[in-house]
Design a protein around this motif. Structure first.
Motif, short mmCIF file in Angstrom:
data_model
loop_
_atom_site.label_atom_id
_atom_site.label_comp_id
_atom_site.label_asym_id
_atom_site.label_seq_id
_atom_site.Cartn_x
_atom_site.Cartn_y
_atom_site.Cartn_z
N SER A 147 0.88 -1.37 0.00
CA SER A 147 0.04 0.00 0.00
C SER A 147 0.75 1.15 -0.03
O SER A 147 0.36 2.43 -0.41
CB SER A 147 -0.94 -0.08 1.22
N ARG A 148 2.35 1.15 0.33
CA ARG A 148 2.77 2.19 0.37
C ARG A 148 4.62 1.79 0.30
O ARG A 148 4.89 1.01 1.23
CB ARG A 148 2.82 3.39 1.63
N ILE A 149 5.48 2.28 -0.64
CA ILE A 149 6.75 1.99 -0.48
C ILE A 149 7.28 3.47 -0.94
O ILE A 149 6.78 4.08 -1.78
CB ILE A 149 7.16 1.05 -1.68
N LYS A 150 8.25 3.79 -0.05
CA LYS A 150 9.12 5.21 -0.26
C LYS A 150 10.18 4.61 -0.47
O LYS A 150 10.61 4.14 0.38
CB LYS A 150 8.67 5.95 1.06
N ALA A 151 10.90 5.06 -1.59
CA ALA A 151 12.00 4.67 -1.87
C ALA A 151 13.14 5.76 -2.50
O ALA A 151 12.54 6.91 -2.91
CB ALA A 151 12.04 3.39 -3.15
N ARG A 152 14.32 5.60 -2.54
CA ARG A 152 15.20 6.73 -3.02
C ARG A 152 16.26 5.98 -3.79
O ARG A 152 16.68 4.73 -3.82
CB ARG A 152 15.92 7.39 -1.93
N ALA A 153 17.05 6.89 -4.74
CA ALA A 153 18.12 6.80 -5.31
C ALA A 153 19.03 7.94 -5.55
O ALA A 153 18.17 9.02 -5.61
CB ALA A 153 17.91 5.87 -6.50
N ILE A 154 20.25 7.86 -5.45
CA ILE A 154 21.11 9.04 -5.63
C ILE A 154 21.64 9.39 -7.17
O ILE A 154 22.11 8.23 -7.64
CB ILE A 154 22.28 8.88 -4.51
N LYS A 175 7.46 7.39 -4.47
CA LYS A 175 6.52 6.57 -4.03
C LYS A 175 5.76 5.79 -4.80
O LYS A 175 5.63 5.92 -5.98
CB LYS A 175 5.67 7.51 -3.36
N PHE A 176 5.70 4.21 -4.41
CA PHE A 176 5.14 3.33 -5.10
C PHE A 176 3.90 2.69 -4.38
O PHE A 176 3.91 2.49 -3.05
CB PHE A 176 6.20 1.93 -5.54
N THR A 177 3.11 2.10 -5.29
CA THR A 177 2.00 1.34 -4.55
C THR A 177 1.68 0.30 -5.59
O THR A 177 1.91 0.26 -6.96
CB THR A 177 0.53 2.25 -4.36
N GLY A 178 1.22 -0.74 -5.04
CA GLY A 178 0.94 -1.95 -6.17
C GLY A 178 2.05 -3.11 -5.59
O GLY A 178 2.77 -3.44 -4.75
N ARG A 179 2.03 -4.20 -6.69
CA ARG A 179 2.65 -5.34 -6.30
C ARG A 179 4.31 -5.15 -6.76
O ARG A 179 4.48 -4.30 -7.74
CB ARG A 179 2.34 -6.49 -7.13
N GLY A 180 5.14 -5.91 -5.88
CA GLY A 180 6.45 -5.80 -6.11
C GLY A 180 7.06 -6.70 -5.17
O GLY A 180 6.59 -7.81 -4.37
N THR A 181 8.46 -6.62 -5.16
CA THR A 181 9.35 -7.54 -4.15
C THR A 181 10.15 -6.58 -3.29
O THR A 181 10.96 -5.71 -3.95
CB THR A 181 10.09 -8.35 -5.00
N LEU A 182 10.20 -6.92 -2.10
CA LEU A 182 11.26 -6.48 -1.17
C LEU A 182 12.55 -7.45 -1.14
O LEU A 182 12.23 -8.52 -0.79
CB LEU A 182 10.78 -6.26 0.37
N VAL A 183 13.52 -6.98 -1.18
CA VAL A 183 15.08 -7.49 -1.22
C VAL A 183 15.71 -7.08 -0.20
O VAL A 183 16.05 -5.90 -0.31
CB VAL A 183 15.90 -7.57 -2.68
N GLY A 184 15.82 -7.73 0.97
CA GLY A 184 16.44 -7.30 2.09
C GLY A 184 17.51 -8.33 2.84
O GLY A 184 17.46 -9.50 2.47
N PHE A 185 18.13 -7.81 3.70
CA PHE A 185 19.20 -8.48 4.52
C PHE A 185 18.97 -8.24 5.85
O PHE A 185 18.97 -6.88 6.21
CB PHE A 185 20.67 -8.40 4.02
N TYR A 186 19.34 -9.07 6.97
CA TYR A 186 19.65 -8.93 8.06
C TYR A 186 20.93 -8.95 8.43
O TYR A 186 21.47 -10.22 8.09
CB TYR A 186 18.67 -9.54 9.20
N SER A 187 21.86 -8.21 9.15
CA SER A 187 23.14 -8.39 9.53
C SER A 187 23.32 -8.05 11.25
O SER A 187 22.65 -7.28 11.50
CB SER A 187 24.15 -7.62 8.89
N PRO A 188 23.93 -8.96 11.85
CA PRO A 188 24.16 -8.87 13.15
C PRO A 188 24.89 -7.78 13.49
O PRO A 188 25.95 -7.22 12.74
CB PRO A 188 24.80 -10.34 13.55
#
Length: 268
Positions: A147-154, A175-188
């Motif tokens: 329902s909401r994606i707020k994204a940036r690029a430099i 800002k995006f709405t709709g279908r897509g994919t989150l690609v993420g990592f968790y690091s300790p």
């Protein structure tokens, strides 16, 4: 009449070695591969010597950026995407270079059903509670409707480069709405200075035409797939620029400034 040739042991070994070299690096196992360090990027090392082609030998899922700090990188299902300032995603050349990237071969270990998520902080807390351990690395993939994606690029930078904490003021927010994919990592936490402790997310629209580094997100009743990673390898840039960097200080405040939604331009 055909003549038959037999290869002796040493000749056969050399032949196989030469064939493998031509084919490129061998794929890594179920671990996390990283090129350069986050502190080197924060310090302004925006030019690397690793090609997109070689990066893909190390993983089919990941994120990063491109030389000159030119936008954001998303690697999904073996394809690399270049998100330029303004949120447009294009396919880069295999010879494009990266100064920082993190990839793995994604294989899910845990499936997490998410309820209503109203912010990126809520998403991070929900995923954190489901992690097998806070002391291992994890890759996280979320496909669904947002329902909401707020994204940036430099925008691409030119030398002499400024530190990332200054350049992030030039970020273009989309800002995006709709279908897509989150690609993420968790690091300790113990990778401070090498990677981003905690969560790092990039986004790609379902049609693969838009995305960026995620500043905020909202979704409802989607599924997160988690891949626990207990191997971590870092390839350092082979360059005088990296060798001359002073990486002895603590850049945690700079990283927080970069990651926590600093002010920037909003794309029209």
């Amino acid at each position: 009449m055909h003549k038959r040739f037999r290869l002796s042991g040493p000749v056969l070994c050399l032949t196989l070695l030469f064939t493998l070299c031509l084919a490129g690096p061998a794929p890594a196992g179920n671990g996390l591969y990283q090129y350069s360090t986050i502190d080197a990027l924060l310090a302004g090392l925006y030019d690397g010597d690793l090609t997109v082609r070689d990066l893909k030998f190390h993983g089919d899922f990941g994120l990063g950026t491109f030389n000159g700090l030119d936008g954001e990188m998303v690697v999904l299902e073996g394809q690399c995407y270049h998100v330029t300032a303004g949120g447009k995603a294009v396919t880069p050349s295999d010879q494009a270079l990266t100064p920082f990237a993190v990839v793995t071969f994604f294989e899910e270990d845990v499936i997490l059903k998410l309820g209503r998520i109203r912010s990126l902080d809520e998403l991070n807390k929900a995923v954190l509670a489901a992690l097998p351990s806070r002391n291992t690395f994890c890759a996280i993939r979320i496909d669904g409707r947002f329902s909401r994606i707020k994204a940036r690029a430099i925008p691409r930078q030119n030398p002499p480069y400024q530190p990332l904490a200054e350049l992030v003021k030039q970020q273009v927010v989309v800002k995006f709405t709709g279908r897509g994919t989150l690609v993420g990592f968790y690091s300790p936490a113990f990778v401070r200075g090498v990677n981003v402790p905690g969560f790092h997310w990039h986004f790609l629209t379902e049609d693969r035409t838009g995305g960026g580094h995620v500043l905020d997100a909202a979704l409802n009743n989607e599924v997160a797939r988690i891949d626990e990673l207990r191997e971590f390898s870092v390839q350092l840039p082979n360059s005088p620029g990296f060798d001359r960097l002073d990486l002895s200080g603590d850049r945690s405040r700079e990283l927080h400034k970069v990651e926590k939604d600093p002010e920037g331009k909003t794309a029209k």
